[in-house]
Write a protein that holds these residues in place. Structure first.
Motif, PDB file in Angstrom:
ATOM      1  N   TRP A   1      32.301  27.046  73.716  1.00 50.17           N
ATOM      2  CA  TRP A   1      33.487  26.965  74.556  1.00 50.17           C
ATOM      3  C   TRP A   1      34.090  25.486  74.107  1.00 50.17           C
ATOM      4  CZ3 TRP A   1      36.770  30.307  75.568  1.00 50.17           C
ATOM      5  CH2 TRP A   1      36.499  31.802  76.099  1.00 50.17           C
ATOM      6  N   ARG A   2      33.259  24.341  74.180  1.00 51.19           N
ATOM      7  CA  ARG A   2      33.851  23.123  73.949  1.00 51.19           C
ATOM      8  C   ARG A   2      34.372  22.975  72.597  1.00 51.19           C
ATOM      9  NH1 ARG A   2      28.982  22.001  76.210  1.00 51.19           N
ATOM     10  NH2 ARG A   2      27.966  21.063  74.317  1.00 51.19           N
TER      11      ARG A   2
ATOM     12  N   VAL B   1      40.108  29.826  64.928  1.00 56.24           N
ATOM     13  CA  VAL B   1      38.642  29.570  65.104  1.00 56.24           C
ATOM     14  C   VAL B   1      37.636  30.973  64.705  1.00 56.24           C
ATOM     15  CG1 VAL B   1      36.654  28.595  66.367  1.00 56.24           C
ATOM     16  CG2 VAL B   1      39.008  27.613  66.435  1.00 56.24           C
TER      17      VAL B   1
ATOM     18  N   ASN C   1      37.968  17.219  62.539  1.00 58.03           N
ATOM     19  CA  ASN C   1      39.499  16.907  62.781  1.00 58.03           C
ATOM     20  C   ASN C   1      40.206  15.907  61.983  1.00 58.03           C
ATOM     21  OD1 ASN C   1      39.535  18.791  64.667  1.00 58.03           O
ATOM     22  ND2 ASN C   1      38.970  17.613  66.599  1.00 58.03           N
TER      23      ASN C   1
ATOM     24  N   ALA D   1      35.116  25.185  70.341  1.00 61.13           N
ATOM     25  CA  ALA D   1      36.225  26.144  69.808  1.00 61.13           C
ATOM     26  C   ALA D   1      37.515  25.614  70.362  1.00 61.13           C
ATOM     27  CB  ALA D   1      36.305  27.510  70.490  1.00 61.13           C
ATOM     28  N   GLU D   2      37.654  25.008  71.368  1.00 60.13           N
ATOM     29  CA  GLU D   2      38.859  24.363  72.151  1.00 60.13           C
ATOM     30  C   GLU D   2      39.236  22.997  71.693  1.00 60.13           C
ATOM     31  OE1 GLU D   2      38.390  24.363  76.265  1.00 60.13           O
ATOM     32  OE2 GLU D   2      38.491  26.361  76.515  1.00 60.13           O
ATOM     33  N   ARG D   3      38.090  22.355  71.029  1.00 62.23           N
ATOM     34  CA  ARG D   3      38.450  20.960  70.452  1.00 62.23           C
ATOM     35  C   ARG D   3      38.736  20.990  69.016  1.00 62.23           C
ATOM     36  NH1 ARG D   3      34.198  16.745  72.164  1.00 62.23           N
ATOM     37  NH2 ARG D   3      35.618  15.500  71.333  1.00 62.23           N
TER      38      ARG D   3
ATOM     39  N   GLU E   1      40.795  21.205  65.926  1.00 64.54           N
ATOM     40  CA  GLU E   1      42.202  21.292  65.631  1.00 64.54           C
ATOM     41  C   GLU E   1      42.744  22.188  64.471  1.00 64.54           C
ATOM     42  OE1 GLU E   1      43.001  16.972  65.168  1.00 64.54           O
ATOM     43  OE2 GLU E   1      42.590  16.537  67.334  1.00 64.54           O
TER      44      GLU E   1
END
Length: 527
Positions: free
Chosen positions: A470-471, A481, A451, A473-475, A477
């Motif tokens: 999941w972690r 993805v 990031n 992919a969501e984090r 920026e």
């Protein structure tokens, strides 16, 4: 290493390029047509009439008023392919005016009519698949296999947006006032300026043009000077499909790009600007478009992280890295630029990737043995050389490649290990066949590194831990993805980034960016 000789034709003195540039096509149509046909033979297409040496304005093939030409070359051989007009401000204004004249009638066509025309356009692209693919290879340099993939991808946008055209639904909104009804309809925004890059000379046009036409907009296209023939071939097919004159206009330019770009952005007639290219240019165009507060879609630069965790399927990660990093010889905006590998699998990943890359064969994209073509020009080669030398000076090791082929646009596909965080490649998009590997220890560390960028277009990672998938992919920026895959581009997805990678989304439901929502509140309806 083999570089096949480019196809050449022998022209009589009457048909020299100098003479061709001096002729007035409207005064000598038969001679001009014969000369253009002779030049088109250089491309070796089954249908040479797809090759156009003039631009399209208001349904007419025209030259620049100055008579000036842009020379287009094959980056694999440096042989001249042909010339296109060097247009300027006057021609750009004419193209915009033509689009404005065509807009009222085109915008009133039914969604079904636009659907049918776009499907004809789509079918023509499929029908001429071999020729259009060969054309991409000749002017862009990518392998014929990749060019065929691009043409299919390019055509898919016409098919997708043809289907979206008939689904531009409005809505009814319950009113707060008795006796009234709120209805929202969608209407085409107007004339659209389309500015595209050379790395996908066909797909970057259809992704924008398909949406614009489906919405009922008319367009002015400025293709890149390196790859104009693909754009001109698309324009020819649009005519064959029955798209009316003035709906699609095309302005070619090289030295006048600043003047043409400014007019395409600042003109009050233009209601939307859509651009794919570098972040610095995107910022300039956004500023120009802001003078009239027109709508913009900007797909700008990327610096994609590619993360391999200890628990990844290494076979899948290697295959994905090959495709994601080296497709188009690394000249894609969503290709992996920073490759982070966790310490537990770092040595294995590095050695296996280097082994695969060492087997690549660079050369002319028309050669069946070639796996990777040239870069677009020597300036692109120089940037890769800079990134390699900078990384090596800071401690990186060359596992394979690391050099260009002198006096060509070829750079040997390269893998670097032990690339430090402060290397240029970690802050700049390389746009070349350079895989830079950096070791990391923890998930928190790699998220911070990934990031640490002003841009955020795409990001990729490999892990078999569902929670981690999941972690991470969501984090990350980024706007897109790829989790356990290196391929994300499809017509149906919302393509675009966050931070300084641009504004808006293309593909998917991107037709909305070419339409205005209008509220109509009806009164006097009683309770």
């Amino acid at each position: 290493m083999r570089f096949p000789t480019a196809i050449r034709v022998s022209l009589s003195p009457l048909y020299t390029r100098t003479h061709l540039a001096s002729l007035k096509p409207h005064l000598y149509p038969s001679v001009y047509a014969r000369m253009a046909s002779s030049q088109a033979a250089v491309f070796g297409l089954q249908d040479p009439s797809l090759i156009k040496f003039q631009s399209l304005i208001d349904g007419k093939w025209v030259d620049a008023k100055s008579g000036e030409k842009i020379v287009v070359t094959n980056p694999a051989t440096n042989d001249e392919l042909g010339t296109v007009p060097e247009m300027g401000l006057e021609e750009t204004k004419e193209a915009i005016e033509a689009a404005a004249r065509a807009f009222p009638a085109w915008s009133r066509t039914t969604a079904k009519e636009r659907h049918d025309l776009l499907m004809k356009f789509f079918q023509l692209m499929k029908q001429h698949h071999e020729d259009l693919s060969r054309l991409i290879t000749l002017e862009n340099g990518k392998t014929l296999t990749e060019a065929k993939g691009e043409n299919s991808y390019s055509a898919s946008f016409l098919e997708w947006f043809a289907e979206e055209a008939v689904r531009t639904y409005g809505e009814h909104i319950p009113s707060a006032f008795p006796g009234t009804r709120n209805v929202v309809i969608k209407q085409p925004i107007g004339v659209v300026s389309i500015l595209t890059p050379w790395n996908f000379p066909s797909a970057m046009i259809t992704r924008k043009l398909g949406a614009a036409l489906a919405a009922g907009c008319t367009a002015v296209i400025k293709p890149p000077p390196e790859t104009p023939f693909s754009a001109l071939a698309l324009a020819e097919l649009s005519i064959r499909a029955g798209i009316p004159p003035g709906v699609i206009n095309l302005v070619t330019t090289q030295k006048n790009v600043a003047t043409v770009g400014r007019e395409m952005c600042e003109s009050k007639v233009v209601k939307k600007v859509t651009f794919t290219g570098s972040t610095p240019v995107a910022k300039i165009l956004a500023g120009l478009a802001a003078t009239t507060l027109k709508k913009v879609s900007l797909e700008a630069g990327g610096n994609a992280p590619f993360i391999v965790f200890d628990d990844a399927n290494i076979d899948e990660a290697i295959e994905a890295a090959i495709v994601c990093k080296f497709r188009g010889s690394g000249q894609t905006c969503v290709c992996a630029n920073r490759i982070y590998v966790q310490s537990g699998v770092y040595a294995e990943f590095a050695s296996r990737l280097a082994e695969r890359v060492a087997a690549f064969k660079v050369g002319d994209g028309l050669d069946d043995e070639t796996t990777h073509g040239p870069l677009i020009h020597t300036r692109a080669v120089e940037k890769v050389e800079l990134h390699v030398s900078d990384a090596v000076s800071k401690g990186a090791q060359v596992l394979v490649g690391g050099k260009s082929i002198p006096n060509t646009s070829f750079f040997i596909p390269t893998v670097l290990s032990d690339v430090p965080h402060n290397a240029l490649i970690n802050t700049e998009e390389t746009f070349g066949p350079l895989a830079a590997l950096t070791k990391f220890e923890t998930e928190e560390e790699v998220i911070r590194l990934a990031n640490d960028s002003d841009v955020g277009l795409a990001g990729y990672f490999f892990s078999r831990d569902v929670g981690r998938v999941w972690r991470v992919a969501e984090r990350l920026e980024v706007g897109m993805v790829g989790a356990n895959t290196g391929l994300i581009s499809q017509a149906a997805i919302p393509f675009g980034g966050v931070k300084e990678s641009g504004l808006g989304r293309e593909g998917g439901h991107g037709i909305s960016d070419y339409m205005n929502e209008k509220l109509i509140t009806f009164g006097g309806l009683g309770n």
